[in-house]
Design a protein around this motif. Structure first.
Motif, PDB file in Angstrom:
ATOM      1  N   VAL A   1       0.832  -1.201   0.000  1.00 27.41           N
ATOM      2  CA  VAL A   1       0.000   0.000   0.000  1.00 27.41           C
ATOM      3  C   VAL A   1       0.871   1.257   0.000  1.00 27.41           C
ATOM      4  O   VAL A   1       0.544   2.259  -0.659  1.00 27.41           O
ATOM      5  N   ILE A   2       1.957   1.227   0.743  1.00 27.33           N
ATOM      6  CA  ILE A   2       2.898   2.343   0.792  1.00 27.33           C
ATOM      7  C   ILE A   2       4.293   1.811   0.530  1.00 27.33           C
ATOM      8  O   ILE A   2       4.589   0.632   0.798  1.00 27.33           O
ATOM      9  N   ASP A   3       5.168   2.657   0.001  1.00 22.00           N
ATOM     10  CA  ASP A   3       6.541   2.217  -0.269  1.00 22.00           C
ATOM     11  C   ASP A   3       7.418   2.418   0.961  1.00 22.00           C
ATOM     12  O   ASP A   3       6.964   2.941   1.997  1.00 22.00           O
ATOM     13  N   ALA A   4       8.663   2.023   0.854  1.00 23.83           N
ATOM     14  CA  ALA A   4       9.573   2.070   1.999  1.00 23.83           C
ATOM     15  C   ALA A   4       9.835   3.495   2.460  1.00 23.83           C
ATOM     16  O   ALA A   4       9.919   3.766   3.663  1.00 23.83           O
ATOM     17  N   GLN A   5       9.955   4.429   1.506  1.00 26.40           N
ATOM     18  CA  GLN A   5      10.229   5.826   1.880  1.00 26.40           C
ATOM     19  C   GLN A   5       9.071   6.423   2.675  1.00 26.40           C
ATOM     20  O   GLN A   5       9.286   7.092   3.699  1.00 26.40           O
ATOM     21  N   LEU A   6       7.858   6.176   2.232  1.00 31.33           N
ATOM     22  CA  LEU A   6       6.701   6.705   2.949  1.00 31.33           C
ATOM     23  C   LEU A   6       6.533   6.019   4.299  1.00 31.33           C
ATOM     24  O   LEU A   6       6.181   6.670   5.301  1.00 31.33           O
ATOM     25  N   ALA A   7       6.805   4.726   4.346  1.00 31.79           N
ATOM     26  CA  ALA A   7       6.731   4.009   5.625  1.00 31.79           C
ATOM     27  C   ALA A   7       7.737   4.579   6.614  1.00 31.79           C
ATOM     28  O   ALA A   7       7.435   4.717   7.817  1.00 31.79           O
ATOM     29  N   ASN A   8       8.917   4.907   6.139  1.00 30.56           N
ATOM     30  CA  ASN A   8       9.923   5.499   7.026  1.00 30.56           C
ATOM     31  C   ASN A   8       9.493   6.875   7.515  1.00 30.56           C
ATOM     32  O   ASN A   8       9.824   7.272   8.637  1.00 30.56           O
ATOM     33  N   GLN A   9       8.754   7.613   6.669  1.00 23.08           N
ATOM     34  CA  GLN A   9       8.236   8.912   7.105  1.00 23.08           C
ATOM     35  C   GLN A   9       7.241   8.739   8.238  1.00 23.08           C
ATOM     36  O   GLN A   9       7.267   9.480   9.231  1.00 23.08           O
ATOM     37  N   TYR A  10       6.362   7.747   8.123  1.00 19.87           N
ATOM     38  CA  TYR A  10       5.439   7.429   9.215  1.00 19.87           C
ATOM     39  C   TYR A  10       6.215   7.076  10.478  1.00 19.87           C
ATOM     40  O   TYR A  10       5.893   7.562  11.579  1.00 19.87           O
TER      41      TYR A  10
END
Length: 334
Positions: free
Chosen positions: A170-179
């Protein structure tokens, strides 16, 4: 507040000593008391004033720092809610926002006797439904009233939901790291609240100020009473003025000490304490508004071009480029 100041025993001890000496002064004082010097008392008062002001400044800085940590938790919750609205399914986003709000409330449980699991967390949960009954049972086993374990576990649940969505694509690694960055920043701010709770202002410093003021103020009241005059040189007008000086000195010394004590622990039910109830309710309401906000209405390219023409001038050096940009867009459309 004035009621706390008036109820302080040291204030009344000083006033009683002053009144007793002044009543005796109107009847006549022994000759030897006329030579009492106030130089040493003034020196003590100078040192005490310095320590008191330094103490209040220190507690005021502590007050401001704790406020900033509370606002940091709120801010990171808003950041996560904003991201969740635009990048996650509604159910996953709501779950993460629920956990972050629950962690925000749980961190205040145990900060003061007025914030407990039964009279603070549970009523708020009944109103806003942060956690399900099974999640509440887990919090009971962890024991929310002791330390920050519940807040940390709730934020771990939020991180687990982020990882779940990343693995599902659903989300990529970069966005997951932002979360993860936002959630861990909230965890760090909560951790600092407990660090400050575990390390209050040094007891020996406060004890020193209290001890010094307990000896200084009665001596100041007696010394002022002696210096006001006795016998034929005793006048009621002078008594009143000197008495006001004693009262003001007591207000200054006792008031600053009490102010420092109140500001050193801003989480409670005192009128000057931080508005925790407002913070948690506001954070929950605004984060849910972000999560359930609507998409912006569709705007056509013609409308955008019309809006651009209505702009006021942004400067001669840029107007030519803006006009050229609009012309190129119109050419592309044709």
């Amino acid at each position: 507040t004035l009621s706390v100041l008036v109820s302080d025993p040291l204030m009344w001890v000083c006033l009683c000593l002053y009144v007793a000496v002044r009543l005796q002064a109107h009847l006549g004082l022994p000759d030897e008391v006329q030579s009492l010097a106030t130089g040493d008392i003034s020196v003590i008062g100078g040192f005490l004033s310095f320590f008191l002001v330094f103490y209040v400044v220190q507690t005021n800085n502590r007050f401001g720092t704790l406020y900033n940590f509370s606002m940091a938790i709120k801010g990171r919750t808003f950041d996560v809610a904003s991201l969740a609205r635009t990048t996650l399914p509604r159910s996953s986003g709501q779950k993460i926002v629920r956990y972050m709000n629950a962690a925000n409330i749980a961190c205040y449980v145990g900060m003061d006797n007025c914030y407990t699991f039964n009279n603070f967390f549970l009523p708020l949960n009944e109103t806003n439904c942060f956690l399900t009954s099974d999640e509440i049972d887990r919090m009971v086993r962890v024991n929310m009233g002791v330390g920050g374990s519940c807040s940390r576990e709730l934020l771990t649940w939020a991180l687990a939901e982020v990882t779940k969505n990343q693995k599902a694509g659903v989300i990529d690694a970069q966005l997951a790291n932002q979360y993860r960055d936002y959630i861990l920043q909230a965890r760090a701010a909560i951790g600092q609240l407990f660090n400050y709770k575990d390390q209050p202002v040094s007891f020996f410093y406060l004890h020193f100020i209290t001890l010094l003021s307990t000896f200084y103020l009665p001596l100041f009241a007696i010394s002022t009473a002696y210096q006001t005059g006795s016998g034929d040189n005793a006048f009621w007008g002078s008594d009143i003025i000197s008495g006001l000086i004693v009262v003001l000195q007591c207000i200054f010394v006792i008031g600053l000490r009490l102010l420092g004590q109140k500001m050193s622990d801003p989480y409670g039910d005192d009128i000057e304490d931080l508005s925790v109830m407002h913070y948690v309710n506001f954070t929950w309401k605004m984060s849910m508004r972000l999560l359930y906000s609507e998409d912006a209405p569709e705007v056509s390219e013609e409308q955008e071009d019309s809006i651009a023409r209505m702009h006021q001038s942004i400067g001669e050096a840029w107007e030519e480029n803006r006009t050229q940009f609009r012309s190129n867009e119109m050419s592309d459309m044709q």
